[in-house]
Scaffold this active site. Structure first.
Site, PDB file in Angstrom:
ATOM      1  N   HIS A 177     -73.040   4.153 -38.396  1.00  0.00           N
ATOM      2  CA  HIS A 177     -73.764   2.966 -37.943  1.00  0.00           C
ATOM      3  C   HIS A 177     -74.236   3.127 -36.498  1.00  0.00           C
ATOM      4  CE1 HIS A 177     -73.774  -1.605 -37.101  1.00  0.00           C
ATOM      5  NE2 HIS A 177     -74.788  -1.348 -37.907  1.00  0.00           N
ATOM      6  N   HIS A 235     -81.130  -2.296 -30.687  1.00  0.00           N
ATOM      7  CA  HIS A 235     -80.679  -3.323 -31.632  1.00  0.00           C
ATOM      8  C   HIS A 235     -81.103  -4.730 -31.216  1.00  0.00           C
ATOM      9  CE1 HIS A 235     -77.877  -6.259 -33.372  1.00  0.00           C
ATOM     10  NE2 HIS A 235     -77.861  -5.461 -34.435  1.00  0.00           N
TER      11      HIS A 235
HETATM   12  O1  G3P Z   1     -78.590  -1.733 -41.330  1.00  0.00           O
HETATM   13  C1  G3P Z   1     -77.264  -2.138 -41.435  1.00  0.00           C
HETATM   14  C2  G3P Z   1     -76.818  -2.956 -40.247  1.00  0.00           C
HETATM   15  O2  G3P Z   1     -77.097  -2.237 -39.077  1.00  0.00           O
HETATM   16  C3  G3P Z   1     -77.465  -4.311 -40.177  1.00  0.00           C
HETATM   17  O3  G3P Z   1     -77.002  -5.131 -39.140  1.00  0.00           O
HETATM   18  O4  G3P Z   1     -77.134  -6.132 -36.902  1.00  0.00           O
HETATM   19  O5  G3P Z   1     -75.975  -3.962 -37.213  1.00  0.00           O
HETATM   20  O6  G3P Z   1     -78.442  -4.078 -37.363  1.00  0.00           O
HETATM   21  P1  G3P Z   1     -77.143  -4.812 -37.594  1.00  0.00           P
HETATM   22 MG    MG Z   2     -78.838  -1.994 -37.818  1.00  0.00          MG
END
Ligand code: G3P
Ligand code: MG
Length: 248
Positions: free
Chosen positions: A15, A57
């Site tokens: 992630h 992000h």
């Molecule tokens: O793409 C999966 C996840 O990253 C979605 O949530 O807020 O971490 O971008 P976020």
């Molecule tokens: Mg994400």
């Protein structure tokens, strides 16, 4: 199941590149992800004020840099002057904001697959979806594994579909909507990316039976990861790269 779309991706997805071990969405994060054996990364992409695609992000630069204010108001040259590493730890001081192009080249050179999350600045959904899709088509031209494009912003997903229909897409949802089948069909998606809290064996089976893949974010408990993988989920996004990683 025979009629599922092809899924050339690892079931373990780092992630934001390096999870919690490195400053998110940076090349340093990508190196940490690779060192931990991950062969697929998720990262967030948006447009600078002057239309350069960058990894970030949040809407604002405050949390992940030494700057202030909305990313949408800054040119790439202004963003490039900020430190996107010190907020995480001193070891990463001075880490720059990477461009999407630089990260695409890094992943391709290192045999890493990408889930490119289209994360538009507010109001720029369609143009960001289109820009990401066109850039991805160009950057991955001739590559074995296409990047999976995803977004919570349906307008961005639709613009990506129109710009580069051949690139695989996933619909990201905060909560699984009752009409998920219609939405996946509408944007010609291959996958539904859900909050791991909503993951059940029944939902995974139903998504597969409908002919789609399913992945879940963000799975940081190793026991939960094992359970979802046992249930046959196609991907888990994790921040815990040391505890939840592909088998060596
Ligand atoms: O793409 C999966 C996840 O990253 C979605 O949530 O807020 O971490 O971008 P976020
Ligand atoms: Mg994400």
């Amino acid at each position: 199941t025979a009629n599922l779309p092809s899924w050339p991706y690892s079931r373990h997805i780092a992630h934001r590149g390096g999870g919690r071990l490195a400053p998110e969405n940076t090349l340093a994060a990508m190196r940490v992800g690779a060192e931990h054996g991950f062969t697929m990364f998720e990262y967030d992409v948006k447009l600078s004020r002057d239309n350069v695609l960058v990894l970030m992000h949040d809407d604002d630069v405050d949390r992940t840099s030494n700057g202030k204010g909305p990313a949408a108001a800054k040119t790439y040259a202004e963003l490039a002057q900020l430190d996107f590493g010190s907020w995480h730890s001193a070891a990463y001081a001075g880490e720059p904001l990477p461009t999407f192009a630089a990260v695409a080249r890094y992943t391709l050179a290192n045999g890493i697959a990408s889930n490119v999350e289209i994360k538009p600045c507010p109001g720029r959904e369609a143009e960001t979806g289109r820009a990401v899709a066109l850039a991805a088509r160009d950057l991955w031209q001739g590559a074995d594994t296409a990047p999976l494009l995803s977004s919570f912003a349906e307008e961005a997903l639709e613009a990506a579909r129109q710009a580069a229909p051949e690139l695989p897409r996933a619909l990201l949802v905060e909560k699984v909507p009752a009409d998920w089948r219609d939405r996946l069909a509408k944007y010609e998606c291959v996958a539904l990316n859900i909050n791991q809290k909503d993951a059940t064996r029944e939902l995974i089976d139903a998504v597969h039976a409908a002919g789609y893949r399913i992945a879940a974010w963000t799975v940081n408990d190793p026991e939960r990861a094992r359970l979802l993988l046992d249930w046959g989920i196609d991907g888990i996004f994790t921040d815990e790269l040391a505890a939840i990683r592909p088998a060596a």
